[in-house]
Design an enzyme around this catalytic site. Structure first.
Site, PDB file in Angstrom:
ATOM      1  N   ASN A  68      36.476  18.880  -5.422  1.00  0.00           N
ATOM      2  CA  ASN A  68      35.784  18.133  -6.460  1.00  0.00           C
ATOM      3  C   ASN A  68      36.135  18.605  -7.868  1.00  0.00           C
ATOM      4  O   ASN A  68      36.108  17.811  -8.809  1.00  0.00           O
ATOM      5  CB  ASN A  68      34.272  18.148  -6.210  1.00  0.00           C
ATOM      6  CG  ASN A  68      33.889  17.175  -5.101  1.00  0.00           C
ATOM      7  OD1 ASN A  68      34.742  16.448  -4.582  1.00  0.00           O
ATOM      8  ND2 ASN A  68      32.632  17.159  -4.714  1.00  0.00           N
ATOM      9  N   ASP A  77      36.877   3.588  -9.800  1.00  0.00           N
ATOM     10  CA  ASP A  77      37.127   4.368  -8.588  1.00  0.00           C
ATOM     11  C   ASP A  77      38.623   4.346  -8.323  1.00  0.00           C
ATOM     12  O   ASP A  77      39.352   3.487  -8.840  1.00  0.00           O
ATOM     13  CB  ASP A  77      36.363   3.764  -7.390  1.00  0.00           C
ATOM     14  CG  ASP A  77      36.133   4.756  -6.266  1.00  0.00           C
ATOM     15  OD1 ASP A  77      34.972   5.173  -6.056  1.00  0.00           O
ATOM     16  OD2 ASP A  77      37.125   5.142  -5.588  1.00  0.00           O
ATOM     17  N   ARG A 120      27.302  23.060  -0.486  1.00  0.00           N
ATOM     18  CA  ARG A 120      27.803  22.419  -1.710  1.00  0.00           C
ATOM     19  C   ARG A 120      29.026  23.178  -2.235  1.00  0.00           C
ATOM     20  O   ARG A 120      29.940  22.587  -2.798  1.00  0.00           O
ATOM     21  CB  ARG A 120      26.717  22.419  -2.785  1.00  0.00           C
ATOM     22  CG  ARG A 120      25.626  21.431  -2.518  1.00  0.00           C
ATOM     23  CD  ARG A 120      24.719  21.292  -3.731  1.00  0.00           C
ATOM     24  NE  ARG A 120      23.663  20.325  -3.453  1.00  0.00           N
ATOM     25  CZ  ARG A 120      22.521  20.632  -2.852  1.00  0.00           C
ATOM     26  NH1 ARG A 120      22.287  21.878  -2.491  1.00  0.00           N
ATOM     27  NH2 ARG A 120      21.629  19.711  -2.628  1.00  0.00           N
ATOM     28  N   VAL A 127      27.194  14.179 -11.868  1.00  0.00           N
ATOM     29  CA  VAL A 127      26.389  14.150 -10.642  1.00  0.00           C
ATOM     30  C   VAL A 127      27.145  14.844  -9.495  1.00  0.00           C
ATOM     31  O   VAL A 127      26.549  15.402  -8.575  1.00  0.00           O
ATOM     32  CB  VAL A 127      26.043  12.683 -10.250  1.00  0.00           C
ATOM     33  CG1 VAL A 127      25.257  12.617  -8.949  1.00  0.00           C
ATOM     34  CG2 VAL A 127      25.251  11.997 -11.355  1.00  0.00           C
ATOM     35  N   HIS A 134      21.566  23.865  -8.770  1.00  0.00           N
ATOM     36  CA  HIS A 134      21.271  22.869  -7.749  1.00  0.00           C
ATOM     37  C   HIS A 134      21.737  23.450  -6.429  1.00  0.00           C
ATOM     38  O   HIS A 134      22.903  23.654  -6.215  1.00  0.00           O
ATOM     39  CB  HIS A 134      22.044  21.586  -8.068  1.00  0.00           C
ATOM     40  CG  HIS A 134      21.720  20.453  -7.158  1.00  0.00           C
ATOM     41  ND1 HIS A 134      20.438  20.146  -6.788  1.00  0.00           N
ATOM     42  CD2 HIS A 134      22.513  19.538  -6.564  1.00  0.00           C
ATOM     43  CE1 HIS A 134      20.457  19.084  -6.000  1.00  0.00           C
ATOM     44  NE2 HIS A 134      21.694  18.702  -5.841  1.00  0.00           N
ATOM     45  N   GLY A 187      33.275   6.623  -9.810  1.00  0.00           N
ATOM     46  CA  GLY A 187      32.955   6.799  -8.396  1.00  0.00           C
ATOM     47  C   GLY A 187      32.080   5.619  -7.988  1.00  0.00           C
ATOM     48  O   GLY A 187      30.947   5.488  -8.459  1.00  0.00           O
ATOM     49  N   ALA A 188      32.630   4.740  -7.156  1.00  0.00           N
ATOM     50  CA  ALA A 188      31.872   3.556  -6.720  1.00  0.00           C
ATOM     51  C   ALA A 188      31.418   3.731  -5.278  1.00  0.00           C
ATOM     52  O   ALA A 188      31.381   2.782  -4.497  1.00  0.00           O
ATOM     53  CB  ALA A 188      32.720   2.300  -6.883  1.00  0.00           C
ATOM     54  N   VAL A 200      26.389   6.902  -4.304  1.00  0.00           N
ATOM     55  CA  VAL A 200      25.592   7.212  -5.500  1.00  0.00           C
ATOM     56  C   VAL A 200      25.994   6.294  -6.657  1.00  0.00           C
ATOM     57  O   VAL A 200      25.148   5.672  -7.301  1.00  0.00           O
ATOM     58  CB  VAL A 200      25.737   8.694  -5.926  1.00  0.00           C
ATOM     59  CG1 VAL A 200      24.951   8.954  -7.212  1.00  0.00           C
ATOM     60  CG2 VAL A 200      25.262   9.638  -4.835  1.00  0.00           C
TER      61      VAL A 200
HETATM   62  N1  LIG Z   1      23.661  16.258  -8.263  1.00  0.00           N
HETATM   63  C1  LIG Z   1      23.006  15.794  -7.214  1.00  0.00           C
HETATM   64  O1  LIG Z   1      21.819  16.020  -7.086  1.00  0.00           O
HETATM   65  C2  LIG Z   1      23.739  14.951  -6.203  1.00  0.00           C
HETATM   66  C3  LIG Z   1      23.027  14.143  -5.313  1.00  0.00           C
HETATM   67  C4  LIG Z   1      23.738  13.335  -4.419  1.00  0.00           C
HETATM   68  C5  LIG Z   1      25.126  13.380  -4.393  1.00  0.00           C
HETATM   69  N2  LIG Z   1      25.782  14.221  -5.242  1.00  0.00           N
HETATM   70  C6  LIG Z   1      27.239  14.290  -5.262  1.00  0.00           C
HETATM   71  O2  LIG Z   1      27.750  13.084  -5.830  1.00  0.00           O
HETATM   72  C7  LIG Z   1      29.068  12.852  -5.351  1.00  0.00           C
HETATM   73  C8  LIG Z   1      29.171  11.429  -4.823  1.00  0.00           C
HETATM   74  O3  LIG Z   1      28.376  11.250  -3.682  1.00  0.00           O
HETATM   75  P1  LIG Z   1      28.446   9.875  -2.860  1.00  0.00           P
HETATM   76  O4  LIG Z   1      27.439   9.956  -1.796  1.00  0.00           O
HETATM   77  O5  LIG Z   1      28.427   8.719  -3.809  1.00  0.00           O
HETATM   78  O6  LIG Z   1      29.902   9.991  -2.218  1.00  0.00           O
HETATM   79  P2  LIG Z   1      30.856   8.789  -1.763  1.00  0.00           P
HETATM   80  O7  LIG Z   1      31.897   9.398  -0.915  1.00  0.00           O
HETATM   81  O8  LIG Z   1      30.045   7.669  -1.230  1.00  0.00           O
HETATM   82  O9  LIG Z   1      31.521   8.284  -3.132  1.00  0.00           O
HETATM   83  C9  LIG Z   1      32.405   9.054  -3.886  1.00  0.00           C
HETATM   84  C10 LIG Z   1      33.388   8.098  -4.529  1.00  0.00           C
HETATM   85  O10 LIG Z   1      34.239   8.852  -5.423  1.00  0.00           O
HETATM   86  C11 LIG Z   1      35.497   8.235  -5.378  1.00  0.00           C
HETATM   87  N3  LIG Z   1      36.528   9.099  -5.942  1.00  0.00           N
HETATM   88  C12 LIG Z   1      37.189  10.129  -5.364  1.00  0.00           C
HETATM   89  N4  LIG Z   1      38.091  10.637  -6.210  1.00  0.00           N
HETATM   90  C13 LIG Z   1      37.998   9.920  -7.361  1.00  0.00           C
HETATM   91  C14 LIG Z   1      38.674   9.973  -8.610  1.00  0.00           C
HETATM   92  N5  LIG Z   1      39.611  10.891  -8.852  1.00  0.00           N
HETATM   93  N6  LIG Z   1      38.335   9.072  -9.548  1.00  0.00           N
HETATM   94  C15 LIG Z   1      37.385   8.141  -9.315  1.00  0.00           C
HETATM   95  N7  LIG Z   1      36.713   8.051  -8.154  1.00  0.00           N
HETATM   96  C16 LIG Z   1      37.020   8.931  -7.180  1.00  0.00           C
HETATM   97  C17 LIG Z   1      35.703   7.917  -3.911  1.00  0.00           C
HETATM   98  O11 LIG Z   1      36.732   6.959  -3.720  1.00  0.00           O
HETATM   99  C18 LIG Z   1      34.325   7.410  -3.523  1.00  0.00           C
HETATM  100  O12 LIG Z   1      34.219   5.996  -3.651  1.00  0.00           O
HETATM  101  C19 LIG Z   1      29.326  13.943  -4.300  1.00  0.00           C
HETATM  102  O13 LIG Z   1      30.019  15.016  -4.890  1.00  0.00           O
HETATM  103  C20 LIG Z   1      27.917  14.377  -3.920  1.00  0.00           C
HETATM  104  O14 LIG Z   1      27.893  15.667  -3.380  1.00  0.00           O
HETATM  105  C21 LIG Z   1      25.105  14.983  -6.139  1.00  0.00           C
END
Ligand SMILES: NC(=O)c1ccc[n+]([C@@H]2O[C@H](COP(=O)([O-])OP(=O)(O)OC[C@H]3O[C@@H](n4cnc5c(N)ncnc54)[C@H](O)[C@@H]3O)[C@@H](O)[C@H]2O)c1
Length: 308
Positions: free
Chosen positions: A95, A33, A88, A118, A175, A8-9, A12
């Protein structure tokens, strides 16, 4: 460490990769990604900050997992982020399918890796990763407690006008809205928080901590938090890479600890080279124990919505 892969790029993942490189926690940091061009472009951009920031870590990006072969650690941030008004748990179906496909791939190319999840809903996505990879519980964990605790510490430090570094605290549980901050283990350089703060102030801080993610979503509108979340995941990676034996609140698979089994929940863990090396059972008040059980129930409910 040779290679850490961040899946995931997005916000986060990309921020996390930059932080890992700046701390030189591996020779190579790989961004993976599905969006062709994004991981390659961000990876190249981050790598080029090396001469300025003074790191030799090579950051690259790809859409193919083959380049991730042999990675010692995977951090999974793939998924869609929460939108305003979305809980969430609304994210669970989409997801879960994403984390399932990521887990299949990472198992194929790096069967010995340690996985830090994450993606939200966090505790359920940890379960998906553990089920699909079949990895032992030492090697699958989730990041949530470090972030929730950091938010709690930030607000406490602000209210007390003291350094954030002097606040020690633990936020356990799932969470989300059912997180369980341990007031009895919240101290300021060893001084119990209840000696320094009125209960009403503390209650307001606890509420703000519970809504910490939503507060940021309501500002950003088109995304969720990523600076503090990426910092929190890096702290876990660092504890593993440097075999520090840090005690951090992590989502871990319970096998009887705290009287619960078959569920991922935020609990104090010892993180070292093997991953989750120990789950520490602390004494809880009956109210905290009840809150933790309620939190586990909420995670189990969400697990029902995820199909593997
Ligand atoms: N655990 C925590 O405390 C916490 C905190 C912040 C965000 N998050 C979660 O982290 C995740 C990412 O958040 P973000 O802000 O970076 O979102 P984002 O949309 O900026 O990035 C997500 C990335 O995942 C990629 N993606 C989608 N499907 C994929 C796959 N099959 N293989 C590889 N990559 C894929 C997308 O192309 C995108 O670039 C979300 O689920 C968010 O809810 C969790």
């Amino acid at each position: 460490m040779n290679k850490i892969t961040v899946v995931g790029a997005g916000n986060v993942g990309a921020t996390l990769a930059q932080r890992l490189a700046e701390k030189e926690l591996a020779r190579e940091v790989l961004l993976v990604d599905v969006l062709d061009g994004i991981p390659q472009g961000k990876g190249l951009d981050e790598w080029q900050s090396g001469p300025i920031e003074g790191f030799d870590t090579r950051v690259t990006g790809t859409t193919s997992y083959d380049a991730a072969a042999g990675s010692e650690i995977f951090v999974v941030t793939a998924g869609i982020a929460r939108k305003p008004g979305m809980s969430r748990d609304d994210l669970v179906k989409t997801n879960a399918a994403i984390v399932k496909s990521v887990s299949q791939e990472l198992k194929r190319v790096a069967p010995k890796a340690i996985v830090i999840v994450v993606s939200n809903p966090l505790d359920v996505m940890c379960w998906v990763a553990k089920e699909v990879t079949g990895f032992p519980r030492e090697r699958v964990m989730g990041m949530a407690g470090v972030l929730d605790t950091a938010r709690y510490r930030t607000f406490l430090a602000e209210a007390l006008k003291v350094s954030v570094e002097d606040i020690q605290a633990m936020v356990l549980g799932g969470h989300g809205d059912t997180m369980v901050p341990l007031i009895s283990y919240t101290t300021v350089s060893g001084i119990p928080i209840t000696q320094l703060m009125e209960q009403a102030t503390l209650d307001a801080i606890l509420t703000r901590t519970r809504n910490g993610g939503a507060e940021i979503v309501s500002f950003l509108k088109t995304g969720s938090a990523y600076y503090a979340p990426s910092a929190a995941a890096v702290q876990m990676v660092e504890a593993i890479v440097k075999d520090k034996g840090r005690i951090l609140p992590c989502a871990a698979w319970l096998e009887g600890e705290y009287g619960m089994k078959g569920v991922f929940l935020g609990v104090p863990c010892k993180l070292g080279a093997k991953g989750v090396e120990q789950i520490i059972e602390v004494e809880l008040t009956s109210a905290e124990r009840a809150a933790l059980a309620k939190s586990a129930e909420a995670v189990r409910e969400t697990m029902k919505a995820a199909t593997l």
